[in-house]
Structure formats: structure tokens, C-alpha cells
Scaffold this motif. Structure first.
Motif, PDB file in Angstrom:
ATOM      1  N   ILE A  14       0.806  -1.097  -0.077  1.00 17.55           N
ATOM      2  CA  ILE A  14      -0.151   0.047  -0.026  1.00 17.55           C
ATOM      3  C   ILE A  14       0.847   1.182   0.021  1.00 17.55           C
ATOM      4  CG2 ILE A  14      -1.842   1.239   1.138  1.00 17.55           C
ATOM      5  CD1 ILE A  14      -2.846  -1.619   2.510  1.00 17.55           C
ATOM      6  N   LEU A  15       0.856   1.859  -1.259  1.00 19.86           N
ATOM      7  CA  LEU A  15       2.121   3.029  -1.535  1.00 19.86           C
ATOM      8  C   LEU A  15       1.492   4.249  -0.487  1.00 19.86           C
ATOM      9  CD1 LEU A  15       2.186   2.547  -5.291  1.00 19.86           C
ATOM     10  CD2 LEU A  15       3.542   1.422  -3.379  1.00 19.86           C
ATOM     11  N   ASP A  16       1.587   4.561   0.562  1.00 19.76           N
ATOM     12  CA  ASP A  16       0.935   5.582   1.468  1.00 19.76           C
ATOM     13  C   ASP A  16       1.918   6.617   2.035  1.00 19.76           C
ATOM     14  OD1 ASP A  16      -1.558   6.898   2.195  1.00 19.76           O
ATOM     15  OD2 ASP A  16      -1.354   5.669   4.068  1.00 19.76           O
ATOM     16  N   GLY A  17       1.373   7.800   1.974  1.00 20.28           N
ATOM     17  CA  GLY A  17       2.405   8.915   2.669  1.00 20.28           C
ATOM     18  C   GLY A  17       2.837   9.831   1.736  1.00 20.28           C
ATOM     19  N   ASN A  18       2.366   9.786   0.320  1.00 19.49           N
ATOM     20  CA  ASN A  18       3.049  10.614  -0.587  1.00 19.49           C
ATOM     21  C   ASN A  18       2.895  12.063  -0.117  1.00 19.49           C
ATOM     22  OD1 ASN A  18       3.946   8.701  -2.312  1.00 19.49           O
ATOM     23  ND2 ASN A  18       2.144   9.000  -3.732  1.00 19.49           N
ATOM     24  N   GLY A  19       1.483  12.670   0.219  1.00 21.30           N
ATOM     25  CA  GLY A  19       1.044  13.636   0.575  1.00 21.30           C
ATOM     26  C   GLY A  19       1.868  14.321   1.831  1.00 21.30           C
ATOM     27  N   GLY A  36       6.779   9.665  -5.666  1.00 19.99           N
ATOM     28  CA  GLY A  36       6.228   8.434  -5.296  1.00 19.99           C
ATOM     29  C   GLY A  36       6.230   7.652  -6.385  1.00 19.99           C
ATOM     30  N   CYS A  37       5.958   8.174  -7.528  1.00 20.57           N
ATOM     31  CA  CYS A  37       5.644   7.260  -9.062  1.00 20.57           C
ATOM     32  C   CYS A  37       6.959   7.034  -9.302  1.00 20.57           C
ATOM     33  CB  CYS A  37       5.051   8.320  -9.900  1.00 20.57           C
ATOM     34  SG  CYS A  37       4.551   7.625 -11.379  1.00 20.57           S
ATOM     35  N   GLN A  38       8.037   7.828  -9.311  1.00 22.30           N
ATOM     36  CA  GLN A  38       9.551   7.627  -9.664  1.00 22.30           C
ATOM     37  C   GLN A  38      10.144   6.576  -8.803  1.00 22.30           C
ATOM     38  OE1 GLN A  38      11.935  11.271  -9.283  1.00 22.30           O
ATOM     39  NE2 GLN A  38      10.762  12.189 -10.947  1.00 22.30           N
ATOM     40  N   GLU A  41       8.702   3.116  -9.914  1.00 30.58           N
ATOM     41  CA  GLU A  41       9.637   2.714 -11.044  1.00 30.58           C
ATOM     42  C   GLU A  41      11.229   1.858 -10.538  1.00 30.58           C
ATOM     43  OE1 GLU A  41       8.862   6.101 -13.954  1.00 30.58           O
ATOM     44  OE2 GLU A  41       9.535   4.345 -14.928  1.00 30.58           O
ATOM     45  N   HIS A  42      11.488   2.816  -9.707  1.00 35.60           N
ATOM     46  CA  HIS A  42      12.765   2.206  -9.109  1.00 35.60           C
ATOM     47  C   HIS A  42      12.678   0.896  -8.319  1.00 35.60           C
ATOM     48  CE1 HIS A  42      16.622   2.093  -7.330  1.00 35.60           C
ATOM     49  NE2 HIS A  42      16.167   2.357  -5.959  1.00 35.60           N
ATOM     50  N   MET A  43      11.755   0.947  -7.456  1.00 31.03           N
ATOM     51  CA  MET A  43      11.340  -0.220  -6.515  1.00 31.03           C
ATOM     52  C   MET A  43      11.227  -1.456  -7.068  1.00 31.03           C
ATOM     53  SD  MET A  43      12.900   0.378  -3.674  1.00 31.03           S
ATOM     54  CE  MET A  43      12.328  -0.929  -2.773  1.00 31.03           C
ATOM     55  N   CYS A  44      10.386  -1.279  -8.334  1.00 27.84           N
ATOM     56  CA  CYS A  44       9.703  -2.470  -9.077  1.00 27.84           C
ATOM     57  C   CYS A  44      10.913  -3.088  -9.565  1.00 27.84           C
ATOM     58  CB  CYS A  44       9.082  -1.912 -10.045  1.00 27.84           C
ATOM     59  SG  CYS A  44       8.055  -3.200 -11.028  1.00 27.84           S
ATOM     60  N   ASN A  45      12.209  -2.370  -9.914  1.00 24.08           N
ATOM     61  CA  ASN A  45      13.226  -3.162 -10.565  1.00 24.08           C
ATOM     62  C   ASN A  45      14.171  -3.742  -9.399  1.00 24.08           C
ATOM     63  OD1 ASN A  45      13.167  -2.370 -13.202  1.00 24.08           O
ATOM     64  ND2 ASN A  45      13.861  -0.318 -12.920  1.00 24.08           N
ATOM     65  N   TRP A 216       6.029   6.539   1.405  1.00 22.06           N
ATOM     66  CA  TRP A 216       6.177   5.775   0.404  1.00 22.06           C
ATOM     67  C   TRP A 216       7.670   6.508  -0.239  1.00 22.06           C
ATOM     68  CZ3 TRP A 216       6.904   1.570  -1.689  1.00 22.06           C
ATOM     69  CH2 TRP A 216       7.450   1.404  -3.139  1.00 22.06           C
ATOM     70  N   PRO A 217       7.606   7.732  -0.595  1.00 24.97           N
ATOM     71  CA  PRO A 217       8.932   8.309  -1.465  1.00 24.97           C
ATOM     72  C   PRO A 217      10.193   8.016  -0.771  1.00 24.97           C
ATOM     73  CG  PRO A 217       7.122   9.931  -1.374  1.00 24.97           C
ATOM     74  CD  PRO A 217       6.732   9.046  -0.531  1.00 24.97           C
TER      75      PRO A 217
END
Ligand code: IPE
Ligand code: IPE
Ligand code: MG
Length: 244
Positions: A14-19, A36-38, A41-45, A216-217
Motif C-alpha cells: 500500500i503506497l501511502d504517505g506521498n501527501g 512516489g511514482c518515480q 519505477e525504481h523499487m519495481c526493479n 512511500w517516497p
């Protein structure tokens, strides 16, 4: 505890806490979503390189439409860009991507990108990546039950899907967005909140939970390693007893 470290087969996040991350920096919430979106991408790799086969992330809930128009529009813009970039990483990583949730609420161009991404990655099998967008577990269950009722009316439900007149789990699961995907072994929620917020209520029945304080970031490889170590220190039972 055994000395060997096991990598979970399926991690859900659960990608939380960007705000809140953005607020700490006196920046608008939208900036938190961009970073958070960047990070996604990084964490997926990173997660793929650890040998994790299945990754499911919660990116936008059925309840998130209640946010300000500005924030929702910013998120839609990010989804547009992300889905296009994801097409490249899917090809590079031989990763099959599936969007879970109800895409019909999104603008047509986003729905088209989703279809294209799923279609172009459908034969890959190095990793299975599920992105929950306009996803809510209750909504998923209701859509699944609706589909089942339709099939029942059309006489399409297989008799072997029932035992003594009772629906079997295996048949019900075929109607969920996650059909064919094993249940998560480890669920991580960032940013301190300890609730599920309508995420995978059925699928998380025996999953180990890890709640971490970092937003998340700021969730990078080191944090992931800590979560996996915590997972390895747990004693999973699935209702049974531990064999000595
Ligand atoms: C998660 O971060 C991303 C989405 C829900 C889209 P939030 O936007 O929920 O960040 P906080 O929880 O307000 O800090
Ligand atoms: C859950 O986070 C949804 C996503 C991370 C996409 P929220 O921030 O929307 O959840 P609540 O409102 O804190 O429960
Ligand atoms: Mg939040």
C-alpha cells in the motif's frame, strides 16, 4: 528461526504517505505523487532483482475520487505517463502487467493505455506485476459476485465448482480481479497507518503484515530488506501447528 532467508513469492504494497512527505517539504501534495511514482519505477526493479515473482501495488482506491479535483487530475496525468513508461519496463523485464480494479471510471485514453499495456505484456512470465487502480476490495467482490450471478443465470457455472451444494473457494476466486495469482505472502504499508483501506480483503487472509513508518517516497532498498527480514522472522502457520 532457520538461518536461511526466504524471499517472499508475492509482495503487496500500500503506497501511502506521498501527501505527508510533500507537506514536510512545504511542497504541494502533487509533488509527493510525482516522487512516489518515480520511486515505484525504481523499487519495481529492485524487487524484481531480489527474485520476487509477484508484486501488487495499491495506487488509487475507489475512495480516492473524493480528493480535490486538482489532486485527482494530477494523479490521472501521472497515470498517463506511468502507463506509457511501464510498457517499456514490461518489455525490458519480461514482466506481465495486470491492472486490478474497475478501469471503466477512467477517461477513455487511460483505458486504452491499460488495454495496450496488458495486451503487449500478456505472454511475459519473468515477473507478474499488478497495479490496483480504482480498486476497492468490496467493489471487486461485488463485481465478482455479479459476474457469477450472470453466469449462473446463463447456466455456465461448472458443477465441480460446488461441494455438497456449497460454492468452493477456487470457483469464487476465478471471478476476482486477481484470478490465477497466488495470495500475497507479505503486505507492506508505508507511512505509519495500520489499516487495509479496502485492499485485498479476501486475498490477505493469511498474509504477514509489515507496517513501516517511512512515507512511500522514502521507502528504498534498505527498508525493503528490513521488511523481508521481519517476514523471515515470522512463524507462518496457516491455521496449523509448527513442525519441530
Ligand atoms: C498515497 O499517498 C497515494 C494515493 C493514495 C494516491 P497519499 O496521497 O494517501 O498520502 P498521505 O497519506 O495523504 O500522506
Ligand atoms: C489507500 O491509501 C489507498 C492507496 C494507497 C492508493 P489512503 O491514503 O487513500 O487511505 P486512508 O484514507 O488513509 O485509509
Ligand atoms: Mg494516505
Amino acid at each position: 528461526m532457520g538461518a536461511e532467508s526466504k524471499v517472499p513469492q508475492h509482495i503487496a504494497i500500500i503506497l501511502d504517505g506521498n501527501g505527508r512527505w510533500a507537506k514536510q517539504r512545504r511542497m504541494p501534495r502533487g509533488y509527493g505523487h510525482i516522487i512516489g511514482c518515480q520511486n515505484l519505477e525504481h523499487m519495481c526493479n529492485v524487487i524484481k532483482d531480489k527474485g520476487v515473482k509477484y508484486l501488487t501495488v495499491y495506487a488509487f482506491s475507489t475512495e480516492n475520487w473524493k480528493r480535490s479535483r486538482d489532486e485527482v487530475e494530477g494523479l490521472l496525468k501521472l497515470f498517463r505517463q506511468y502507463l506509457k513508461r511501464c510498457m517499456r519496463s514490461a518489455k525490458k523485464n519480461k514482466m506481465k502487467v495486470r491492472i486490478i480494479g474497475d478501469p471503466s471510471a477512467f477517461p477513455q485514453d487511460i483505458q486504452d493505455s491499460i488495454r495496450l499495456l496488458e495486451d503487449c505484456s500478456k505472454d511475459y512470465d519473468q515477473m507478474f506485476y499488478q497495479i490496483a487502480m480504482n480498486y476497492g476490495s468490496r467493489d471487486e467482490i461485488l463485481r465478482g459476485v455479479t459476474g457469477m450471478i450472470e453466469d449462473a443465470r446463463a447456466g455456465k457455472l461448472p458443477p465441480e465448482g460446488f461441494e455438497n451444494g456449497k460454492l468452493k473457494e477456487e470457483l469464487f476466486e476465478r471471478y476476482l480481479d486477481t484470478a490465477g495469482i497466488p495470495d500475497p505472502d507479505l503486505m507492506i504499508r508505508t507511512s505509519g497507518e495500520q489499516r487495509l483501506s479496502n485492499f485485498l480483503l479476501w486475498q490477505l487472509a493469511y498474509t504477514e503484515f509489515c507496517f513501516v513508518d517511512v512515507p512511500w517516497p522514502d521507502f528504498h532498498e534498505e527498508e525493503l530488506d528490513k521488511a523481508i527480514a521481519q517476514y523471515n522472522s515470522r512463524d507462518r502457520r496457516f491455521g496449523g501447528v509448527k513442525e519441530e
